[in-house]
Write an enzyme that holds these catalytic residues in place. Structure first.
Site, PDB file in Angstrom:
ATOM      1  N   PRO A  82     -29.274 -32.691  54.979  1.00  0.00           N
ATOM      2  CA  PRO A  82     -30.304 -33.920  54.329  1.00  0.00           C
ATOM      3  C   PRO A  82     -31.115 -34.337  55.360  1.00  0.00           C
ATOM      4  CG  PRO A  82     -27.955 -34.540  53.958  1.00  0.00           C
ATOM      5  CD  PRO A  82     -27.967 -32.918  54.444  1.00  0.00           C
ATOM      6  N   ASN A  83     -32.508 -34.726  55.047  1.00  0.00           N
ATOM      7  CA  ASN A  83     -33.344 -35.566  55.824  1.00  0.00           C
ATOM      8  C   ASN A  83     -33.911 -34.716  57.048  1.00  0.00           C
ATOM      9  OD1 ASN A  83     -33.170 -37.907  54.275  1.00  0.00           O
ATOM     10  ND2 ASN A  83     -31.161 -38.235  54.879  1.00  0.00           N
TER      11      ASN A  83
ATOM     12  N   ARG B 180     -38.999 -39.136  60.159  1.00  0.00           N
ATOM     13  CA  ARG B 180     -37.721 -40.182  60.381  1.00  0.00           C
ATOM     14  C   ARG B 180     -37.451 -40.433  61.799  1.00  0.00           C
ATOM     15  NH1 ARG B 180     -32.162 -36.742  59.930  1.00  0.00           N
ATOM     16  NH2 ARG B 180     -31.284 -38.657  59.563  1.00  0.00           N
TER      17      ARG B 180
ATOM     18  N   TYR C 212     -34.990 -39.128  66.812  1.00  0.00           N
ATOM     19  CA  TYR C 212     -35.058 -37.709  66.494  1.00  0.00           C
ATOM     20  C   TYR C 212     -36.167 -36.878  67.112  1.00  0.00           C
ATOM     21  CZ  TYR C 212     -31.074 -39.001  63.345  1.00  0.00           C
ATOM     22  OH  TYR C 212     -30.022 -39.373  62.632  1.00  0.00           O
TER      23      TYR C 212
ATOM     24  N   ASN D  35     -26.861 -27.664  61.360  1.00  0.00           N
ATOM     25  CA  ASN D  35     -26.903 -29.313  61.560  1.00  0.00           C
ATOM     26  C   ASN D  35     -26.630 -29.802  60.221  1.00  0.00           C
ATOM     27  OD1 ASN D  35     -27.531 -31.713  61.853  1.00  0.00           O
ATOM     28  ND2 ASN D  35     -29.481 -31.390  62.913  1.00  0.00           N
TER      29      ASN D  35
ATOM     30  N   ALA E 267     -26.003 -35.766  57.726  1.00  0.00           N
ATOM     31  CA  ALA E 267     -25.002 -36.868  57.424  1.00  0.00           C
ATOM     32  C   ALA E 267     -23.689 -36.059  56.770  1.00  0.00           C
ATOM     33  CB  ALA E 267     -25.640 -37.754  56.248  1.00  0.00           C
TER      34      ALA E 267
ATOM     35  N   GLU F  29     -22.229 -25.601  65.737  1.00  0.00           N
ATOM     36  CA  GLU F  29     -22.887 -27.015  65.130  1.00  0.00           C
ATOM     37  C   GLU F  29     -23.674 -27.595  66.147  1.00  0.00           C
ATOM     38  OE1 GLU F  29     -19.549 -29.808  65.008  1.00  0.00           O
ATOM     39  OE2 GLU F  29     -20.621 -31.368  63.835  1.00  0.00           O
TER      40      GLU F  29
ATOM     41  N   HIS G 102     -26.364 -31.020  66.658  1.00  0.00           N
ATOM     42  CA  HIS G 102     -27.107 -32.347  66.371  1.00  0.00           C
ATOM     43  C   HIS G 102     -27.989 -32.574  67.336  1.00  0.00           C
ATOM     44  CE1 HIS G 102     -23.872 -32.962  63.570  1.00  0.00           C
ATOM     45  NE2 HIS G 102     -23.046 -32.535  64.576  1.00  0.00           N
TER      46      HIS G 102
ATOM     47  N   ARG H  22     -23.644 -43.002  68.967  1.00  0.00           N
ATOM     48  CA  ARG H  22     -24.075 -43.609  68.102  1.00  0.00           C
ATOM     49  C   ARG H  22     -22.940 -44.424  67.330  1.00  0.00           C
ATOM     50  NH1 ARG H  22     -28.260 -40.072  65.095  1.00  0.00           N
ATOM     51  NH2 ARG H  22     -28.584 -42.396  64.096  1.00  0.00           N
TER      52      ARG H  22
END
Ligand code: DQA
Length: 144
Positions: free
Chosen positions: A9-10, A17, A22, A74, A77, A98, A100, A107
């Site tokens: 998502p996103n 964003r 990012y 990725n 969320a 994976e 990110h 974070r």
């Protein structure tokens, strides 16, 4: 070798964003960068992005029937919440990296859990778009 690049998502909102986190590269630019790199490495890549958890599970299951050799994911969320995505990866048994874009480990507390990490052979964080290229390198190396 065939690799599926999955984004949650996103991620389609990259460039729009929170660019301070990012980056300014758009999702379309990112696909181009990954696609060109994969061509050079003679890796056949396919891309899928969804804002919906079940669609990502379906895409992971399809990868099994499509005889995909490696997955770069990725989960965005869903990283921090999705047992369904973890179970799908375990079900298909495809080697997975994976990725990110941001350094999630630096974070918020709620980003410190990754269900996908419990299956992924490798996790790459904080390298921006380059993280996906590093994931392709890893998959290529691990296939030798
Ligand atoms: C992300 C980090 C996640 O915590 C976040 O929810 C995202 C993107 C990253 O690429 O840094 O959407 O996976």
């Amino acid at each position: 070798m065939k690799v599926l690049i999955l984004n949650g998502p996103n991620i389609n909102f990259l460039g729009i964003r929170e660019p301070e986190i990012y980056g300014k590269t758009t999702y379309e630019d990112m696909l181009k960068i990954i696609g060109e790199y994969a061509d050079k490495q003679e890796i056949e890549v396919s891309f899928y992005q969804s804002n919906h958890e079940g669609d990502l599970v379906d895409a992971i299951q399809r990868a099994y029937f499509d005889k995909i050799d490696g997955i770069v994911i990725n989960p965005a969320a869903y990283t921090h919440t999705s047992i369904a995505i973890l179970d799908a990866l375990k079900a298909v048994g495809i080697v997975t990296v994976e990725v990110h874009l941001s350094a999630v480990e630096k974070r918020e507390d709620f980003r410190q859990i990754s269900y996908v990490s419990k299956y992924a052979s490798k996790t790459i964080t904080g390298q921006g778009v380059n993280g996906y290229l590093m994931a392709l390198d890893y998959l290529k190396e691990s296939k030798k």
